[in-house]
Motif scaffolding. Structure first.
Motif: not given
Ligand code: HEM
Length: 458
Positions: A4, A6-7, A37, A39, A56, A344, A346-347
């Protein structure tokens, strides 16, 4: 993995992400973004570079795994080495001088070693309360007095050098030069490549400040050499000890960088901690009352504290732990991916990419802390400590590059609070509203208190 992106926070049409660096404390802008965010990380693009901020606690647990991520002095941060050179803070872990100095100095920072510095720490803390006794009822600029305390403490305990900061009204010229140099280092980080004449002028002043600070450090080292170069303190150790692994001593140039590093790293952070702590105590009278009760029990009347008094404290250490959760004075430090990584699940983080740990957001992460915005020292009882997320509290850095001065800072801070609370009732005459100012560390700006002497049994 399903990867995914990264925001990325919204960009300003003209400034892109640059406006997030605006204001007195950019790190608080970042913390505010963190709230948007969930995330647990986001990415800023600044002048062609990617800055990732992570907060996080599960992501931080991965980022603090030194098999995957480590502190690296990024090439574009060369100006952070103008003062510290290859001293411990600003050296890369694979530079020979980092390992050498780390091995030589580590024993000098153990909890046991603190007993050896206690006399010097006490002398300086007594100078602080002595000054406050002479200025009862007058405005006290808290951050300035805490800076005097911590600078005098590291220089006296580490190098047997007396700044005598409490004797004058002005801050010592070294401190003034240092404050200007820190501001300039920050400015150099975020300015365009083409310099205006004003910037060139500022650069000249900057190099003059650095030269003046180096002169003072060289004088300290020369003074010791003239007296035979012995001594059990940090300077004596650096001049004499050999590295157990290589059998080598530190070079003169490296000793200068270490002295400068200890003078800087050894005072900015701890003075900020003490200033925030006094602010938090004034905001939380029930906690302040607990601290007074502890001080009166362990240090009745005019009793003079010993090292053992400090070791017996229970409330004051918990106040400091919680103050460091609320306001970690190094609020943002980075690790670098050793190879291509996915965090995570996904990043994607490419090899060589830096990721900054956004400590204010980590330390108040709702997934790790119950009522994160509540100042609650009972989080730090031995039972409750065990229930914390293992990566949710990182005020002193990580792994082998964690703060070498942690015990020094905490011992010094406990002792200062002990003496302050033994003597004084604190007041907040201007109903201070917290204004956080960031240079390399953060501090409460323009925080002014007054004190009056406590009557016996107050
Ligand atoms: C490293 C925090 C007090 C000396 C660090 C780091 C943090 C930190 C977060 C790691 C930075 C990074 O990863 O880039 C603090 C705080 C303090 C404090 C919050 C006080 C409350 C002190 C004191 C000294 C000191 C009193 C010296 C007497 C150092 C040094 C390093 C360091 C030399 C680099 C260690 C290495 O990489 O080998 N500190 N520090 N610090 N600190 Fe502190």
């Amino acid at each position: 993995h399903t990867l995914a992106p990264i925001p990325v926070p919204p960009r300003h049409p003209q400034y892109g992400h640059l406006h997030y660096l605006a204001g007195d404390a950019p790190v608080l802008n970042f913390a505010q973004l963190a709230g948007q965010f969930p995330e647990g990380l986001f990415q800023l693009d600044l002048q062609g570079r990617t800055f990732i901020q992570a907060y996080d606690p599960d992501l931080v647990a991965e980022l603090t795994d030194e098999r995957r991520f480590q502190k690296r002095i990024h090439p574009s941060y060369t100006n952070v080495r103008h003062l510290g050179g290859d001293g411990l803070f600003t050296a890369d872990s694979d530079e020979a001088n980092w390992g050498k100095a780390h091995r030589i100095l580590l024993p000098a920072f153990s909890q046991r070693a603190m007993k050896g510095y206690f006399g010097q720490m006490l002398e300086v803390a007594q100078n602080l309360v002595g000054k406050w006794e002479r200025t009862v009822g007058q405005d006290l600029r808290v951050a300035d007095d805490m800076t005097r305390l911590t600078l005098d403490t590291i220089s006296l305990s580490g190098f047997d050098y007396r700044f005598r900061s409490f004797e004058g009204d002005e801050l010592h010229p070294f401190l003034q030069a240092l404050a200007r140099a820190m501001q300039h280092t920050m400015a150099m980080n975020s300015r365009p490549p083409v310099l205006t004449p004003e910037m060139e002028e500022a650069d000249r002043a900057y190099w003059a400040d650095i030269a003046a600070m180096n002169d003072l450090v060289d004088e300290v080292i020369r003074g010791r050499r003239e007296h035979g170069g012995g001594g059990q303190d940090l300077l004596g150790l650096m001049l004499n000890a050999t590295d157990p692994e290589t059998g080598e001593r530190l070079s003169d140039e490296n000793i200068r960088y270490q002295v400068m590093t200890f003078l800087i790293a050894g005072h900015e952070t701890t003075s900020g901690l003490l200033a925030f702590t006094l602010y938090l105590l004034l905001r939380h009278p029930h906690v302040l009352a607990q601290a007074y009760a502890e001080v009166d029990r362990l240090l009745p009347g005019d009793a003079v504290p010993t090292y053992d008094t400090v070791m017996k404290l229970d409330v004051i250490p918990r106040i400091l732990d919680e103050a460091l959760r609320f306001w970690s004075t190094i609020p943002n430090y980075a690790v670098t991916a050793l190879r291509d990584e996915v965090i995570g699940g996904r990043y994607e983080i490419k090899a060589g990419q830096q990721v900054a740990l956004l400590i204010p957001a980590l330390h108040r992460h709702p997934g790790a802390w119950k009522n994160p915005d509540e100042f609650d020292i009972d989080r730090w009882t031995p039972e409750n400590r065990r229930t914390h997320h293992p990566a949710a509290y990182k005020p002193f850095g990580n792994g082998m590059r964690a703060c070498i001065g942690r015990q020094f800072a905490l011992t010094e801070a406990k002792l200062a609070l002990l003496l302050i609370l033994q003597r004084f009732a604190l007041t907040d005459p201007y109903d201070y509203r917290l204004k956080v100012k960031q240079s390399l560390t953060i501090k409460p700006e323009d925080f002014v208190i007054r004190v009056r002497e406590r009557r016996p049994h107050e």
